[in-house]
Write a protein that holds these residues in place. Sequence first.
Motif, PDB file in Angstrom:
ATOM      1  N   ALA A 234       0.819  -1.218   0.000  1.00 34.81           N
ATOM      2  CA  ALA A 234       0.000   0.000   0.000  1.00 34.81           C
ATOM      3  C   ALA A 234       0.848   1.260   0.000  1.00 34.81           C
ATOM      4  N   TRP A 235       2.161   1.148   0.301  1.00 34.94           N
ATOM      5  CA  TRP A 235       3.021   2.330   0.261  1.00 34.94           C
ATOM      6  C   TRP A 235       3.068   2.938  -1.138  1.00 34.94           C
ATOM      7  N   GLU A 236       2.814   2.117  -2.185  1.00 37.47           N
ATOM      8  CA  GLU A 236       2.754   2.674  -3.542  1.00 37.47           C
ATOM      9  C   GLU A 236       1.588   3.647  -3.680  1.00 37.47           C
ATOM     10  N   ARG A 237       0.575   3.473  -2.846  1.00 34.24           N
ATOM     11  CA  ARG A 237      -0.594   4.365  -2.869  1.00 34.24           C
ATOM     12  C   ARG A 237      -0.522   5.408  -1.747  1.00 34.24           C
ATOM     13  N   GLY A 238       0.651   5.519  -1.134  1.00 34.27           N
ATOM     14  CA  GLY A 238       0.839   6.543  -0.113  1.00 34.27           C
ATOM     15  C   GLY A 238       0.427   6.139   1.278  1.00 34.27           C
ATOM     16  N   GLN A 239       0.378   4.825   1.566  1.00 35.27           N
ATOM     17  CA  GLN A 239      -0.002   4.359   2.890  1.00 35.27           C
ATOM     18  C   GLN A 239       1.003   3.333   3.400  1.00 35.27           C
ATOM     19  N   LEU A 240       1.312   3.407   4.679  1.00 35.60           N
ATOM     20  CA  LEU A 240       2.162   2.419   5.336  1.00 35.60           C
ATOM     21  C   LEU A 240       1.346   1.767   6.445  1.00 35.60           C
ATOM     22  N   GLU A 253      10.856   4.162   8.624  1.00 36.01           N
ATOM     23  CA  GLU A 253      10.228   3.940   7.327  1.00 36.01           C
ATOM     24  C   GLU A 253       9.445   5.158   6.841  1.00 36.01           C
ATOM     25  N   VAL A 254       8.781   5.845   7.750  1.00 35.98           N
ATOM     26  CA  VAL A 254       8.084   7.079   7.364  1.00 35.98           C
ATOM     27  C   VAL A 254       9.101   8.121   6.910  1.00 35.98           C
ATOM     28  N   GLY A 255      10.215   8.199   7.618  1.00 37.59           N
ATOM     29  CA  GLY A 255      11.259   9.145   7.239  1.00 37.59           C
ATOM     30  C   GLY A 255      11.832   8.852   5.871  1.00 37.59           C
ATOM     31  N   GLN A 256      12.077   7.576   5.580  1.00 36.07           N
ATOM     32  CA  GLN A 256      12.592   7.190   4.259  1.00 36.07           C
ATOM     33  C   GLN A 256      11.593   7.508   3.170  1.00 36.07           C
ATOM     34  N   ALA A 257      10.324   7.229   3.439  1.00 34.34           N
ATOM     35  CA  ALA A 257       9.296   7.437   2.423  1.00 34.34           C
ATOM     36  C   ALA A 257       9.121   8.909   2.081  1.00 34.34           C
ATOM     37  N   LEU A 258       9.324   9.791   3.061  1.00 35.95           N
ATOM     38  CA  LEU A 258       9.057  11.211   2.860  1.00 35.95           C
ATOM     39  C   LEU A 258      10.311  12.069   2.774  1.00 35.95           C
ATOM     40  N   GLY A 259      11.473  11.484   3.006  1.00 35.11           N
ATOM     41  CA  GLY A 259      12.691  12.278   2.995  1.00 35.11           C
ATOM     42  C   GLY A 259      12.830  13.152   4.229  1.00 35.11           C
ATOM     43  N   VAL A 277      -0.491   4.652   8.325  1.00 36.97           N
ATOM     44  CA  VAL A 277       0.018   6.019   8.213  1.00 36.97           C
ATOM     45  C   VAL A 277      -0.253   6.511   6.794  1.00 36.97           C
ATOM     46  N   ALA A 278      -1.035   7.587   6.659  1.00 37.19           N
ATOM     47  CA  ALA A 278      -1.286   8.211   5.357  1.00 37.19           C
ATOM     48  C   ALA A 278      -0.175   9.225   5.107  1.00 37.19           C
ATOM     49  N   LEU A 279       0.677   8.937   4.138  1.00 36.75           N
ATOM     50  CA  LEU A 279       1.884   9.736   3.953  1.00 36.75           C
ATOM     51  C   LEU A 279       1.597  11.168   3.525  1.00 36.75           C
ATOM     52  N   GLY A 281      -0.731  13.161   4.485  1.00 42.35           N
ATOM     53  CA  GLY A 281      -1.023  13.964   5.662  1.00 42.35           C
ATOM     54  C   GLY A 281       0.233  14.295   6.452  1.00 42.35           C
ATOM     55  N   ILE A 282       1.127  13.325   6.609  1.00 48.39           N
ATOM     56  CA  ILE A 282       2.380  13.555   7.334  1.00 48.39           C
ATOM     57  C   ILE A 282       3.279  14.498   6.547  1.00 48.39           C
ATOM     58  N   ARG A 283       3.240  14.404   5.227  1.00 45.33           N
ATOM     59  CA  ARG A 283       4.044  15.315   4.398  1.00 45.33           C
ATOM     60  C   ARG A 283       3.600  16.766   4.607  1.00 45.33           C
ATOM     61  N   ARG A 284       2.295  16.977   4.701  1.00 48.30           N
ATOM     62  CA  ARG A 284       1.778  18.334   4.910  1.00 48.30           C
ATOM     63  C   ARG A 284       2.049  18.826   6.334  1.00 48.30           C
ATOM     64  N   ASP A 285       1.956  17.922   7.304  1.00 49.08           N
ATOM     65  CA  ASP A 285       2.114  18.309   8.707  1.00 49.08           C
ATOM     66  C   ASP A 285       2.852  17.200   9.450  1.00 49.08           C
ATOM     67  N   PRO A 286       4.199  17.213   9.424  1.00 48.61           N
ATOM     68  CA  PRO A 286       4.961  16.137  10.073  1.00 48.61           C
ATOM     69  C   PRO A 286       4.595  15.932  11.540  1.00 48.61           C
ATOM     70  N   ALA A 287       4.216  16.996  12.240  1.00 47.93           N
ATOM     71  CA  ALA A 287       3.889  16.866  13.661  1.00 47.93           C
ATOM     72  C   ALA A 287       2.689  15.964  13.888  1.00 47.93           C
ATOM     73  N   SER A 288       1.854  15.767  12.868  1.00 46.39           N
ATOM     74  CA  SER A 288       0.663  14.932  13.036  1.00 46.39           C
ATOM     75  C   SER A 288       1.009  13.465  13.250  1.00 46.39           C
ATOM     76  N   LEU A 289       2.241  13.068  12.918  1.00 47.34           N
ATOM     77  CA  LEU A 289       2.643  11.680  13.176  1.00 47.34           C
ATOM     78  C   LEU A 289       2.595  11.385  14.668  1.00 47.34           C
ATOM     79  N   GLY A 290       2.977  12.357  15.497  1.00 41.78           N
ATOM     80  CA  GLY A 290       2.949  12.147  16.938  1.00 41.78           C
ATOM     81  C   GLY A 290       1.557  11.835  17.444  1.00 41.78           C
TER      82      GLY A 290
END
Length: 310
Positions: A234-240, A253-259, A277-279, A281-290
């Motif tokens: 599912a990471w190909e569709r932006g989900q882990l 893994e989230v860090g690798q996927a988003l740089g 994890v919807a990538l 959303g994290i790309r727009r707001d990294p703090a939301s991962l917490g």
Amino acid sequence: MAGDGDDETARDWAIRSADPAFDDWDALTDWLAADPVRADRYHHAAANLADMTDLLRHAPASVPAPTPAFAPTRRRRWWPAGVATAAAAAAAVFFVVGDPDPAAQPYAVETAAGATRTVALADGSRIALAGGTRLILDRTDTRLAALERGQALFTIRHDAQHPFRVRVGGEELVDTGTVFDVARAATGLRVAVAEGGVMVDPAGERLALGPGDRLEVTGAHRVVSHVAVASVGAWERGQLSYLATPLGTVAAEVGQALGLRITVAPAVATRPFTGTVALDGIRRDPASLGALVDVAMVRRGDGWELGPGS
């Protein structure tokens, strides 16, 4: 496309297949299968295209793109905007770098953090690489791959006489007609099967995995669980997707996927996380991962840290 079998055709295929909307895989497979040399040319073109695109993406805005000293006469092509950018990158890299030695053995295919790439093999198989991945292929054995780091989704054209093998550290996986995802992390190995099957350790334990099976290997400890088939790759569709996975692995893994550079405080590094994890959303707001993993996420210099508190 003109010049069938030459470098220009390989570059054209590399540019087209880099477009996320590309869906002409059957035609690409037919072109590759017609001549074994074409796979080498295509792989070189795709690797150089991705590398140059990464360079241009990170180049300072004030630095102009390099201008080649000369340019061959080419037919005019019309591309979507994103593909046109990739075409410019491909042209630049081939003027500067040229073609690598096609006889080199073996060779690596890599992605930078935050980038993805798909490798089309001559037999019609495809391997999609997630960000921060390094895969080793061998022209003397085209049914063998070694995953040195990162994550890859294998869509393999099965051949019972010559099964496809993937080596990950000390483990060997053999396809039995297969779409499967493999992730290599500091803590070990994860394998999940979407279609067909995979045999793990064919010379020893001969552990068979089928659709929906997920294997996690940590040292000598192996755990098989079941996941939704749709979540595999599912990471190909932006989900882990994770199942009781340590936060340290999730962050890496989230860090690798988003740089992104994401560290984890020792106090929470082994805390298990189950969820998706919807990538975007994290790309727009990294703090939301917490908030998603229920720990604090704070800025630390040029990166982020997951910890028990702010």
